[in-house]
Scaffold this motif. Sequence first.
Motif, PDB file in Angstrom:
ATOM      1  N   GLY A  20      15.935 -11.813  -7.411  1.00  0.00           N
ATOM      2  CA  GLY A  20      15.172 -11.648  -8.178  1.00  0.00           C
ATOM      3  C   GLY A  20      13.917 -10.796  -7.611  1.00  0.00           C
ATOM      4  O   GLY A  20      14.214  -9.365  -8.017  1.00  0.00           O
ATOM      5  N   GLY A  21      12.462 -11.024  -7.516  1.00  0.00           N
ATOM      6  CA  GLY A  21      11.927  -9.650  -6.277  1.00  0.00           C
ATOM      7  C   GLY A  21      10.178  -9.854  -7.908  1.00  0.00           C
ATOM      8  O   GLY A  21      10.092 -11.295  -8.570  1.00  0.00           O
ATOM      9  N   THR A  22       9.614  -8.623  -7.619  1.00  0.00           N
ATOM     10  CA  THR A  22       8.429  -8.649  -8.115  1.00  0.00           C
ATOM     11  C   THR A  22       8.545  -8.884  -9.979  1.00  0.00           C
ATOM     12  O   THR A  22       7.154  -8.918 -10.498  1.00  0.00           O
ATOM     13  CB  THR A  22       7.473  -8.075  -7.975  1.00  0.00           C
ATOM     14  N   GLN A  23       9.843  -8.298 -10.812  1.00  0.00           N
ATOM     15  CA  GLN A  23       8.574  -7.756 -11.761  1.00  0.00           C
ATOM     16  C   GLN A  23      10.168  -8.524 -12.998  1.00  0.00           C
ATOM     17  O   GLN A  23      10.680  -8.080 -14.244  1.00  0.00           O
ATOM     18  CB  GLN A  23       9.298  -6.250 -12.029  1.00  0.00           C
ATOM     19  N   VAL A  24      10.622  -9.621 -12.392  1.00  0.00           N
ATOM     20  CA  VAL A  24      11.534 -10.369 -13.115  1.00  0.00           C
ATOM     21  C   VAL A  24      10.816 -10.554 -14.535  1.00  0.00           C
ATOM     22  O   VAL A  24      11.620 -11.056 -15.823  1.00  0.00           O
ATOM     23  CB  VAL A  24      11.822 -12.062 -12.382  1.00  0.00           C
ATOM     24  N   LEU A  25       9.441 -11.217 -14.062  1.00  0.00           N
ATOM     25  CA  LEU A  25       8.709 -10.976 -15.610  1.00  0.00           C
ATOM     26  C   LEU A  25       8.828 -10.876 -16.758  1.00  0.00           C
ATOM     27  O   LEU A  25       9.037 -11.321 -18.160  1.00  0.00           O
ATOM     28  CB  LEU A  25       7.510 -12.495 -15.380  1.00  0.00           C
ATOM     29  N   ARG A  26       9.046  -9.932 -16.507  1.00  0.00           N
ATOM     30  CA  ARG A  26       9.234  -8.620 -17.363  1.00  0.00           C
ATOM     31  C   ARG A  26      10.630  -8.006 -17.662  1.00  0.00           C
ATOM     32  O   ARG A  26      11.283  -8.083 -18.546  1.00  0.00           O
ATOM     33  CB  ARG A  26       8.368  -6.960 -16.649  1.00  0.00           C
ATOM     34  N   TYR A  27      11.450  -8.128 -17.196  1.00  0.00           N
ATOM     35  CA  TYR A  27      12.709  -7.472 -16.760  1.00  0.00           C
ATOM     36  C   TYR A  27      13.788  -7.852 -16.567  1.00  0.00           C
ATOM     37  O   TYR A  27      15.134  -7.267 -16.720  1.00  0.00           O
ATOM     38  CB  TYR A  27      12.818  -6.198 -15.982  1.00  0.00           C
ATOM     39  N   GLY A  28      13.190  -9.117 -15.822  1.00  0.00           N
ATOM     40  CA  GLY A  28      14.667 -10.262 -15.487  1.00  0.00           C
ATOM     41  C   GLY A  28      15.270 -10.008 -14.452  1.00  0.00           C
ATOM     42  O   GLY A  28      14.985  -8.688 -13.167  1.00  0.00           O
ATOM     43  N   ASN A  29      15.649 -11.542 -13.389  1.00  0.00           N
ATOM     44  CA  ASN A  29      17.452 -10.750 -12.439  1.00  0.00           C
ATOM     45  C   ASN A  29      17.913  -9.522 -12.390  1.00  0.00           C
ATOM     46  O   ASN A  29      18.297  -9.155 -13.182  1.00  0.00           O
ATOM     47  CB  ASN A  29      18.392 -12.377 -12.261  1.00  0.00           C
ATOM     48  N   ALA A  30      18.468  -9.475 -11.394  1.00  0.00           N
ATOM     49  CA  ALA A  30      19.802  -8.636 -10.761  1.00  0.00           C
ATOM     50  C   ALA A  30      20.954  -8.218 -12.643  1.00  0.00           C
ATOM     51  O   ALA A  30      21.120  -7.545 -13.442  1.00  0.00           O
ATOM     52  CB  ALA A  30      19.834  -8.571  -9.609  1.00  0.00           C
ATOM     53  N   ARG A  31      20.890 -10.099 -12.540  1.00  0.00           N
ATOM     54  CA  ARG A  31      22.101 -10.323 -13.785  1.00  0.00           C
ATOM     55  C   ARG A  31      21.822  -9.861 -14.432  1.00  0.00           C
ATOM     56  O   ARG A  31      22.401  -8.968 -15.630  1.00  0.00           O
ATOM     57  CB  ARG A  31      22.132 -11.353 -13.843  1.00  0.00           C
TER      58      ARG A  31
END
Length: 471
Positions: A150-161
């Motif tokens: 995941g990380g710090t930009q998931v809320l906009r761009y999603g997880n690695a998946r």
Amino acid sequence: MSEALLHALKTAVGDAHVLTGGDLGAWEQDWRKRPPGKALAVVRPGSTQEVAAVVRACAAAGTSIVPQGGNTGLVGGSTPDASGTQLVLSLARMNKVRDIDAANLTMAVDAGCVLQALQHAAEDAGLLLPLSLAAEGSCTIGGNLATNAGGTQVLRYGNARELCLGLEVVTARGEVWNGLSGLRKDNTGYDLRDLFIGSEGTLGVITGATLKLHPLPVARLTAWAAVPSMDDAVALLELARRHGGPGLTGFEVMGRFALQLVAHHFAQLRVPFLDSAPYGVLLEISDHESEAHARAQFERMLETALEDGCTVDAVVAETMSQAQHLWHIREAIPLAQAEEGLNIKHDIAVPVSRIPAFCAETDTLLRTAIPGVRLVNFGHLGDGNLHYNVQAPEQADARAFLAAHEEQVNTLVYDQVASHGGSISAEHGVGSVKIDKLPRYKSPVALELMRTLKRALDPENILNPGRVVRI
Ligand code: FAD
Ligand code: ZN
């Protein structure tokens, strides 16, 4: 190791890349410095075909394989157990960008590429690879996909998946599946890619990936807000979503004790508003119009937050270096925690709306059960994902504290997570550390479906056995 296997491995990758003696510590111990395992050998293939040959040799010998990328995983998934029978398959030499297709907004890469190198390669092409986490200077894209990082930009761009369109995988039999499609739509049956993402090396070895890129924003602005309570942090998140819309690309919450640890161990990182409120929030807005537009948006949002009282103080970084400074503080928390001593880590998720109640209840339960315990609470509030970590009381010996309380703390926290409809691992995965905890929190039907997949794809159980699910 048998002569036949050693010979086959050396033939596959060359003598220099089969390590059997000397100090293998770097591959045998992970970032958290738990007691090291013992590798049968470390093998470092340089191509997909070499990976396939190594897997075939191991399959023939019945030798188990532990795939390893940057070895930054935190759940004992990337290092061998203590038996001396598991072979570490390091993907580190496979580190080439294969292709960037700007019109298709994609990038095809080797699995061993370090995440930060890929971010730079995308940026050089005027594009954005939005996967971002504190380990990005060491972790690899193969590891990121194997753990669905995941990380710090998931809320906009999603997880690695969400950032992966295709994969190349070596199966447990040593066959190569080329699924490196750059397609955004493909409904021709089961999604094999999604099976391997998040499988932590237990279903196949990822050797390549096609990643989704995004247009590079014109401006990125960072702000820091001092927030009186977790309820207020959630209120600020709602406000930030309303004002920022899809421009809101970061929202990290940090408890005061986590920030005090940074201030103590990294005094050069001056932490803002440390005495004004029990929580700090780091916000980021990305803008495709202009910096002035982003700044105006931020200022309106923070004015409203100050009027509403969900923020008591706030600052918007004036320069890029100020913004980086604020992010360094956030990223230094795990490092400061390590400096402070051994601790118990949790990367849990509950619905965002339940976070305040989860924290209030769990804080109280832990403080009652273990007087003096110190809670290091920080994370990706926008995703409902907290690093809810537990540090020994101030004067206590950390190792003795873990020996006495780790199980008790884990059960208490995970039971709380379950009662709030959450997940016991939102980011780091199951690995070997949580494999025996999963049955308490995952339904028997889900676990049996997972075992069915494992048996089908790795019938001899040679790929990372003892991780994720036992068969
Ligand atoms: P490794 O640690 O080498 O391996 C992790 C797992 O994936 C193992 O089970 C391994 O067998 C398997 N694996 C590795 N490569 C392959 C491959 N090519 N094919 C198949 N299986 C493979 N994680 C997050 O999600 N979000 C965060 O914000 C975050 N922050 C972190 C901050 C710090 C300071 C640290 C140390 C870690 C953090 N992590 C975070 C955890 C870690 O960085 C991620 O899990 C990362 O994705 C692991 O990548 P890696 O290359 O180091 O994989
Ligand atoms: Zn995280």
